[in-house]
Enzyme design. Structure first.
Site, PDB file in Angstrom:
ATOM      1  N   ALA A 253     -26.423 -12.602  -3.034  1.00  0.00           N
ATOM      2  CA  ALA A 253     -27.874 -12.338  -2.999  1.00  0.00           C
ATOM      3  C   ALA A 253     -28.489 -12.417  -1.608  1.00  0.00           C
ATOM      4  O   ALA A 253     -29.684 -12.159  -1.445  1.00  0.00           O
ATOM      5  CB  ALA A 253     -28.649 -13.260  -3.946  1.00  0.00           C
ATOM      6  N   ALA A 254     -27.697 -12.738  -0.582  1.00  0.00           N
ATOM      7  CA  ALA A 254     -28.277 -12.850   0.764  1.00  0.00           C
ATOM      8  C   ALA A 254     -28.828 -11.505   1.236  1.00  0.00           C
ATOM      9  O   ALA A 254     -29.922 -11.435   1.805  1.00  0.00           O
ATOM     10  CB  ALA A 254     -27.238 -13.370   1.740  1.00  0.00           C
ATOM     11  N   GLY A 255     -28.071 -10.437   0.958  1.00  0.00           N
ATOM     12  CA  GLY A 255     -28.532  -9.111   1.365  1.00  0.00           C
ATOM     13  C   GLY A 255     -29.774  -8.694   0.589  1.00  0.00           C
ATOM     14  O   GLY A 255     -30.709  -8.101   1.142  1.00  0.00           O
ATOM     15  N   ASP A 256     -29.803  -9.012  -0.699  1.00  0.00           N
ATOM     16  CA  ASP A 256     -30.962  -8.666  -1.541  1.00  0.00           C
ATOM     17  C   ASP A 256     -32.205  -9.390  -1.023  1.00  0.00           C
ATOM     18  O   ASP A 256     -33.290  -8.804  -0.912  1.00  0.00           O
ATOM     19  CB  ASP A 256     -30.727  -9.090  -3.002  1.00  0.00           C
TER      20      ASP A 256
HETATM   21  O1  RIB Z   1     -26.125  -8.890  -4.525  1.00  0.00           O
HETATM   22  C1  RIB Z   1     -25.703  -9.872  -5.427  1.00  0.00           C
HETATM   23  C2  RIB Z   1     -25.807  -9.371  -6.829  1.00  0.00           C
HETATM   24  O2  RIB Z   1     -24.895  -8.301  -6.993  1.00  0.00           O
HETATM   25  C3  RIB Z   1     -25.406 -10.379  -7.878  1.00  0.00           C
HETATM   26  O3  RIB Z   1     -26.482 -11.193  -8.297  1.00  0.00           O
HETATM   27  C4  RIB Z   1     -24.798  -9.522  -8.972  1.00  0.00           C
HETATM   28  O4  RIB Z   1     -25.542  -9.492 -10.149  1.00  0.00           O
HETATM   29  C5  RIB Z   1     -24.643  -8.144  -8.374  1.00  0.00           C
HETATM   30  O5  RIB Z   1     -25.582  -7.294  -8.821  1.00  0.00           O
END
Ligand code: RIB
Length: 311
Positions: A253-256
């Site tokens: 999730a760091a990129g998100d």
């Molecule tokens: O970027 C991380 C995410 O990638 C995770 O939370 C997983 O669900 C996938 O979608």
């Protein structure tokens, strides 16, 4: 007080099965792990929506979950984060998306996604969500390609700036058909998959950006470079923005979170450079904790972190 940026996040939502292991097994091998496992909320779209909400944005989330226990739990979780969930709807046929995530001891992850209900999102659902008058569209590639195209098209028609996190890679995505984009942000493996150029040094960064710039209708490209920070290209000049020195325990999730923070701070400040510095801090905080949602920082945590880590 300045109004909160209003972000429409169109994207995926998953339940993440996270296995913390010493190493992943080889083919045919069975390993007994002394690590731990958990089921936590995730999905690139949801991670970005929650990240933006924790930073203080007004977030409207448009997504699709299954009509099952996880789907209901995830929708409740978004509501508890203060997100507008009117456009998070249930699919009767498909289960909620699931991501199987292996996290090794150095924090690196390997993810397989089973999209389930994420692939039942339709153009009409997104069109309806645009009636909330957003200041920005934040989108990733973990939903069907046609929905990505139509969402950007709708945003362009409404004059809403578009922020794209280029993950995960859609093999036959036509970048030139994407429409007008404010910021396009791939990570290292996505940049390589899109251009065939490995981001290893300043020269490769600029080559990647020139290649992407020639195929996209985009204002800024921001390459996410992990612990090296990020690299901005505005069509003329490139600039590296170094990251913070932290101990990474889980990069999930760091990129998100980075792209959500980039969008939020860019909307607030109008400066891509300060948005990148802020997003680097959010990325650094996110890798310092395990899990997707559990690792996403609040605005106060980010400001304290920046204050305590002045260069
Ligand atoms: O970027 C991380 C995410 O990638 C995770 O939370 C997983 O669900 C996938 O979608």
């Amino acid at each position: 007080m300045a109004p909160k940026p209003r972000i429409l996040a169109v994207g995926s939502t998953n339940i993440d099965f996270v296995a913390n292991v010493e190493r992943v097994p080889s083919a045919g091998e069975t390993l007994i792990s002394s690590g731990s496992y958990s089921f936590v909320p995730g999905g690139k779209g949801a991670n970005a929506a929650v990240a933006a909400a924790r930073l203080g944005a007004d977030v409207i989330f448009c997504a699709r979950v299954g009509n099952d226990t996880y789907g209901k739990m995830l929708k409740n979780t978004y509501e508890n984060e203060g997100i507008d969930t009117r456009y998070v709807t249930f699919d009767k046929e498909q289960s909620t998306g699931l991501a199987a995530i292996y996290v090794e001891s150095d924090g690196a992850n390997r993810i397989t996604v089973f999209p389930g209900a994420n692939h039942t999102l339709t153009e009409d659902m997104v069109e309806e969500a645009f009636t909330c008058y957003p200041d920005a569209l934040l989108i990733q590639f973990e939903i069907p390609k046609d929905i990505v195209y139509s969402s950007v098209k709708q945003a362009n028609a409404d004059g809403v700036p578009v922020f794209i996190d280029a993950g995960p890679i859609i093999p036959d995505l036509d970048l030139s058909a994407l429409g007008k984009i404010e910021i396009f942000s791939p990570n290292e493996s996505e940049a390589f998959a899109l251009t065939g150029i490995r981001p290893t040094d300043a020269e490769s960064y600029i080559r990647i950006c020139l290649d992407l710039y020639s195929r996209l209708d985009v204002k800024y490209i921001v390459l996410k470079l992990g612990d090296r920070g990020c690299y901005i290209y505005d069509g003329h000049l490139g600039e590296a923005v170094p990251s913070y020195n932290v101990c990474a325990v889980d990069t999930t999730a760091a990129g998100d979170a980075f792209t959500a923070a980039l969008t939020f701070e860019y909307l607030r400040s109008g400066s891509v450079r300060s948005a990148c510095r802020y997003a680097n801090a959010v990325g650094a905080l996110t890798v310092s904790k395990k899990g997707a949602f559990p690792s996403l920082p609040t605005e106060k945590q980010v400001l304290d972190f920046i204050k305590n880590n002045q260069n």
